[in-house]
Design an enzyme around this catalytic site. Structure first.
Site, PDB file in Angstrom:
ATOM      1  CG  ASN A  67       4.929 -13.121  10.536  1.00 35.91           C
ATOM      2  OD1 ASN A  67       4.118 -12.734  10.290  1.00 35.91           O
ATOM      3  ND2 ASN A  67       4.641 -14.868  10.803  1.00 35.91           N
ATOM      4  CE1 TYR A  68       7.210  -8.333   9.725  1.00 35.41           C
ATOM      5  CE2 TYR A  68       6.365  -6.757  11.195  1.00 35.41           C
ATOM      6  CZ  TYR A  68       6.181  -7.260  10.007  1.00 35.41           C
ATOM      7  OH  TYR A  68       5.353  -6.779   9.192  1.00 35.41           O
ATOM      8  N   GLY A  81       4.102  -9.730   6.603  1.00 36.22           N
ATOM      9  CA  GLY A  81       4.414 -10.023   7.960  1.00 36.22           C
ATOM     10  C   GLY A  81       3.737  -9.495   8.857  1.00 36.22           C
ATOM     11  CG  HIS A  82       0.756  -9.312  11.234  1.00 36.00           C
ATOM     12  ND1 HIS A  82       0.269  -7.957  11.210  1.00 36.00           N
ATOM     13  CD2 HIS A  82      -0.257  -9.912  10.291  1.00 36.00           C
ATOM     14  CE1 HIS A  82      -0.741  -7.766  10.349  1.00 36.00           C
ATOM     15  NE2 HIS A  82      -0.906  -8.997   9.840  1.00 36.00           N
ATOM     16  CG  ASP A  83       5.427  -8.054  17.257  1.00 33.20           C
ATOM     17  OD1 ASP A  83       5.741  -6.813  17.237  1.00 33.20           O
ATOM     18  OD2 ASP A  83       5.847  -8.823  18.010  1.00 33.20           O
ATOM     19  CG  ASP A 115       3.942  -4.307  15.634  1.00 38.12           C
ATOM     20  OD1 ASP A 115       4.691  -4.619  14.584  1.00 38.12           O
ATOM     21  OD2 ASP A 115       2.677  -4.661  15.656  1.00 38.12           O
ATOM     22  CG  LEU A 121      -5.535  14.311   1.043  1.00 36.70           C
ATOM     23  CD1 LEU A 121      -6.625  15.431   0.865  1.00 36.70           C
ATOM     24  CD2 LEU A 121      -4.201  14.847   1.499  1.00 36.70           C
ATOM     25  CG  ASP A 122      -9.030   8.728  -2.368  1.00 36.89           C
ATOM     26  OD1 ASP A 122      -7.865   7.882  -2.395  1.00 36.89           O
ATOM     27  OD2 ASP A 122      -9.957   8.395  -3.059  1.00 36.89           O
ATOM     28  CG  LEU A 123      -2.992   9.956   0.113  1.00 38.49           C
ATOM     29  CD1 LEU A 123      -1.799   9.248   1.095  1.00 38.49           C
ATOM     30  CD2 LEU A 123      -2.410  11.414  -0.175  1.00 38.49           C
ATOM     31  CE  LYS A 124      -5.652   2.856  -2.814  1.00 37.87           C
ATOM     32  NZ  LYS A 124      -6.347   1.645  -2.667  1.00 37.87           N
TER      33      LYS A 124
END
Length: 391
Positions: A144-145, A140-142, A172, A74-77
């Site tokens: 960084n968190y 960020g990624h894991d 994550d 589904l294209d939500l844009k």
């Protein structure tokens, strides 16, 4: 492994998330019986699909965290796609999304819009830093968190050592997915009393930080920082650590209590004293060296077999390819396979909440595989389905 009926049967979930935290969460909900539909961009879908290594043309990671789901492209844009999504929301219980904060609002699919359509809806928003605060727009990624959460600072061999990257995505999976599952179950239970859904703001950074609750309690006791390799459970004590065996494999030793400490030392033929458990750092280093000198004289599995008679909290450090053959995991049926058709058997790992019957399970879906069926279930006409699926 089966649960019949499973506790979330009849609960409908729309999953807008990608990669790891959201899909792992919705797999857990699916294991509990929920009907999970992945709503994916028709051009790319979940990015995890193509991340190597691949089993044929699907990522092993994707297959591992997307069982028992259906895919709706589904294209939500587009106005057409957004309108269809809003119609779906009328009849579902949970929406999971992991976009950057603000994206859902810009699409016209924010909490206010969705709850106006379905007041009983539970929306779970998973993000790195939460839906508010100075980091709300920050990428960020894991790694960084967990850095910002203080988790990374607890790793490393000694106080001045460089922190070590964990082998799994703590923020994550534990900080995001598991806290989200807890919050969703709580919200579903709560709406049975209030009739109202909820918007859940799950920060993976805060979820990881919460795992430090016990360690943070030590701050009131005047512990020194940095804490790498100095605390009870991260390397400060010789009785709790990882040791190398003769075959360059490893043993996890966790004999914190006096009876286990004495039993372990009896097993390895070393004379021990209870006072060693609380000895100062310099003495801990000496004890660690003494233990290592003994353990390197036999292979890992020889020590495991020998020490099993001493009830001393010593287990092998298993490599990934050894897990499924271990008698404990085999007895508990931790690993199972799903028929993947042309892909062949697809190995899966059950979570502690259990799963359904493997014979009835589906592997992770192809992009848009169930679009027509899902839309038909929600009352879309053939003409509407054609307009949404012919692209």
């Amino acid at each position: 492994m089966s649960q019949s009926p499973r506790p979330l049967e009849g609960v409908r979930v729309l999953d807008l998330s990608r990669l790891l935290p959201g899909p792992f969460l919705t797999m857990i909900l699916g294991d509990l019986g929920a009907d999970v539909v992945k709503v994916e961009d028709p051009r790319i879908g979940d990015y995890l699909r193509q991340i190597p290594p691949l089993k044929s043309d699907l990522s092993g990671r994707f297959l591992a965290v997307n069982r028992n789901k259906r895919s709706l492209a589904l294209d939500l844009k587009t106005d057409l796609g957004r309108g269809a999504f809003l119609r779906l929301v009328e009849r579902v219980d949970v929406v999971v999304e992991s976009f950057r904060p603000g994206v859902m609002q810009r699409l016209g699919l924010g909490w206010e819009a969705l709850s106006a359509i379905n007041p009983r809806l539970v929306v779970c928003s998973i993000s790195g830093y939460g839906q508010s605060g100075p980091y709300v727009e920050r990428a960020g990624h894991d790694l960084n968190y967990i850095g910002l959460a203080g988790i990374l600072a607890m790793t490393g061999e000694y106080a001045g050592a460089q922190p070590a990257m964990p082998g799994v995505q703590i923020a994550d999976l534990a900080g995001g997915a598991l806290w989200s599952a807890t919050a969703i179950l709580g919200a579903l239970f709560g709406r049975e009393r209030t009739g109202r859904g909820a918007h859940l703001d799950i920060s993976m950074t805060e979820g990881a930080l919460a795992l430090l609750a016990a360690e943070l309690g030590n701050l009131d006791c005047g512990i020194p920082t940095p804490t790498r390799g100095t605390q009870t459970l991260n390397g400060g004590l010789a009785c709790y650590g990882v040791y190398r065996a003769k075959d360059d494999r490893f043993l996890s030793v966790g004999c914190l209590e006096p009876k286990f400490w004495l039993g372990f030392n009896q097993g390895i033929g070393r004379r021990a004293e209870l006072a060693e458990l609380l000895a100062p750092p310099e003495r801990q280093a000496q004890i660690r060296a003494e233990i290592q000198a003994v353990l390197v004289t036999r292979t890992r599995d020889e020590w495991v077999q020998h020490l099993a008679a001493f009830d001393c909290c010593c287990e092998p450090v298993l490599e990934l390819d050894e897990l499924s053959a271990h008698p404990q995991h085999r007895s508990r049926e931790v690993f199972f396979s799903i028929d993947g058709g042309a892909l062949g058997p697809v190995r899966q790992v059950r979570t502690p909440v259990g799963t359904g019957d493997p014979a009835t399970m589906r592997i992770g879906p192809r992009l848009g595989e169930h679009s027509a069926a899902v839309l038909a279930e929600h009352g879309f006409t053939p003409a509407e389905i054609s307009a949404l699926t012919n692209r």
